[in-house]
Structures are given as C-alpha cells and as structure tokens.
Scaffold this active site. Sequence first.
Site, PDB file in Angstrom:
ATOM      1  N   CYS A   1       0.807  -1.225   0.000  1.00 41.42           N
ATOM      2  CA  CYS A   1       0.000   0.000   0.000  1.00 41.42           C
ATOM      3  C   CYS A   1       0.835   1.268   0.000  1.00 41.42           C
ATOM      4  O   CYS A   1       0.314   2.356  -0.231  1.00 41.42           O
ATOM      5  CB  CYS A   1      -0.954  -0.009   1.190  1.00 41.42           C
ATOM      6  SG  CYS A   1      -2.035  -1.456   1.238  1.00 41.42           S
TER       7      CYS A   1
ATOM      8  N   HIS B   1      -3.099   6.971   2.248  1.00 47.39           N
ATOM      9  CA  HIS B   1      -3.568   5.683   1.730  1.00 47.39           C
ATOM     10  C   HIS B   1      -4.964   5.401   2.285  1.00 47.39           C
ATOM     11  O   HIS B   1      -5.211   5.547   3.480  1.00 47.39           O
ATOM     12  CB  HIS B   1      -2.601   4.580   2.124  1.00 47.39           C
ATOM     13  CG  HIS B   1      -3.152   3.203   1.977  1.00 47.39           C
ATOM     14  ND1 HIS B   1      -3.704   2.757   0.794  1.00 47.39           N
ATOM     15  CD2 HIS B   1      -3.263   2.175   2.862  1.00 47.39           C
ATOM     16  CE1 HIS B   1      -4.123   1.519   0.962  1.00 47.39           C
ATOM     17  NE2 HIS B   1      -3.872   1.149   2.205  1.00 47.39           N
TER      18      HIS B   1
ATOM     19  N   ASN C   1     -10.197  -0.313   0.088  1.00 45.82           N
ATOM     20  CA  ASN C   1      -8.741  -0.264   0.084  1.00 45.82           C
ATOM     21  C   ASN C   1      -8.236  -0.872  -1.224  1.00 45.82           C
ATOM     22  O   ASN C   1      -8.357  -2.074  -1.440  1.00 45.82           O
ATOM     23  CB  ASN C   1      -8.212  -1.052   1.286  1.00 45.82           C
ATOM     24  CG  ASN C   1      -6.700  -1.003   1.412  1.00 45.82           C
ATOM     25  OD1 ASN C   1      -5.990  -0.672   0.475  1.00 45.82           O
ATOM     26  ND2 ASN C   1      -6.198  -1.371   2.582  1.00 45.82           N
TER      27      ASN C   1
END
Length: 327
Positions: free
Chosen positions: A121, A254, A284
């Site tokens: 990520c 993020h 996500n």
Amino acid sequence: MSAARFAKIVGTGSALPRNVVSNAALAEKLAAQGVETSDSWIVERTGIRQRHIAALEVTSSELGTQAALAALQAAGMQAKDIDLIICATSTPDFVFPSTACLIQAKLGVAGGAAFDVQAVCSGFAYAMATADAYIRTGLANNALVIGSEVFSRILDWNDRTTCVLFGDGAGAVVLAASESPGILASRLHADGSQQHILRTAGNVCSGAIVGHPFLTMDGQAVFKLAVRVLDEVAREVVTAAGMQLEQIDWLIPHQANVRILSATAKKLGLPESKTIVTVDQHANTSAASIPLALDLAVRDGRIRPGHHVLMEGVGGGFTWGAVLARM
C-alpha cells in the site's frame, strides 16, 4: 551553470472495474456461504460503502493501461513521449515479465525503462520517489507512475475481517521534467520485522502453491503502527521541504480505513476538510488508492495548480512513505 531540474505532475488518470459491489450485496453473497456481516457493521468499522471488483479477465496491466491513457490525455501527451514506466503493484499479471512491461506493450511503445515496485500500500509513494529521482538526475524526462491492483484475487472470502476491506482499481500520474518545483520532497521507510502483521505468505513452487495464498492481517497492530508512522513521515517530509504543516492544502493518505484517515489528520492538526477521502467508494485498493484519490480531486476541482498536496502510504512489509508535491 545548468538550471535546476524538478519532476512535476502534469496529468492524472484512473480506472475502475465496472462491477460495483455494495456492502449489502457483499453481505448477501457472504451469507450464502455462511459468513455473517452487514452494511452497518462494515460502515461503522471502516467507512467503506462499496468497492469495485474486477472480472476474471481484467488484470492489473489492463487497469493500469487504462489509467495511464487517461493520465496521458490529461497531460496532453502521447505514449511515445514517455521514457520511464514504474508500476506499483502487489497483484501483478505474472511472476514475470513485470506489469510495467506489459503496460508498455499495450501502450505500443518500447525502449524506455519499465519496471515494477512492490511495497504494497506504500507502493505509489515508493514509485513516485523513484521516478522523481530519475527525472532530477536526467535519467528520464517523462515518466508514467502507476498504481494498479486486483486485490480481490488474494482475498479469503470466508474471512469477514479482511474480505470486506479491499477493492480493485488503478491510478496514474505523468511526471515531467520542469524548471519549476513539483515534487518538493519524499521519504521512504520500512521495518521488515513487522512483516507478519500484514502479508500474503504464499508463492508458486514447482507448479504448486506453497504457503498461504490469501491476505492475512492483524488489524489492531496495523492500525496502531499505521497512525504512528503516517504522522511521523508526514512531519519528516514537510520539514525536508522547508515547509510547515499549516501550508499543506490537501492530505491524501492511503485509503485503508476511515478511522486511520481521521486519526492521522487529527494527529497532524489538519482539519478533516483538507483530507481527500475515497475509501467509502473504492475501499482499500492498496497501491492504487492514492493516485485514485488524487485523480478524483484534480478532476472535481478541489486540487488546483499551486496547491501543496501531501501523499502518504503505509502497507505490508512493513513499509511507509510520503511525497509532497506542488501541483
């Protein structure tokens, strides 16, 4: 004496699979296989309301190519102008060649460098910092930096603590050499001793899957570490740029969990109104989450030329990093 050389964001783009899965639809699907969850349970804990799930034939390189083309169009450039492609992904099409090479082929260009970075990520921050270094040192003039993921392929759909969190998508930026400052500073970090709290600990060996092929996560440990390091690296990169936090126009963390986003903004003393949030719509998307959020905010007019945008990510590895850009 030669003029100073910087890397500047001149175009952004994104791509999302057509299939949008709401929490209610996902809960219904999971209930059929004996896994209990609900829209309210997911929203309360994560802020996620829906996610995009790629069809089986849609790959990271396909989504990345679509995002790259959109970014090139926004930059008023053609694929032949690009001499560097860096793709951040943890879900590549193949073991090799790299997803970046596949994207290069789909764009119909050859000759420039193309490679993947794998920092989960944090991948987009790692890729941006790398492309910035290439451009500043004259090794490249125009770079495509892409984050592209199909995380739905590595989810255990019987584990409600992880399968509700992720989605698929891609985002891209074009970085071009400029005499005016663009990327002002970047900082990257990792702590491999924390690899166990978020990982997909499997691989292919002699034609068989070895280890566990699905994502596993210690949610509480990830949350605690994420909030701490996102605060630290944000302050580090702002200081490196010779700026103050109050000068930041937009924060793009993020997009993992709305609680992490809120906690990060609060620790930094930034109003939540300055935080770009897309986790409710995209879930996500790992390395794609920051460029997806950036593209959305550029296209809806929130992020404008001259704005200072702080982008930061944290992910399995454990990795974290931040990039501060003047648009």
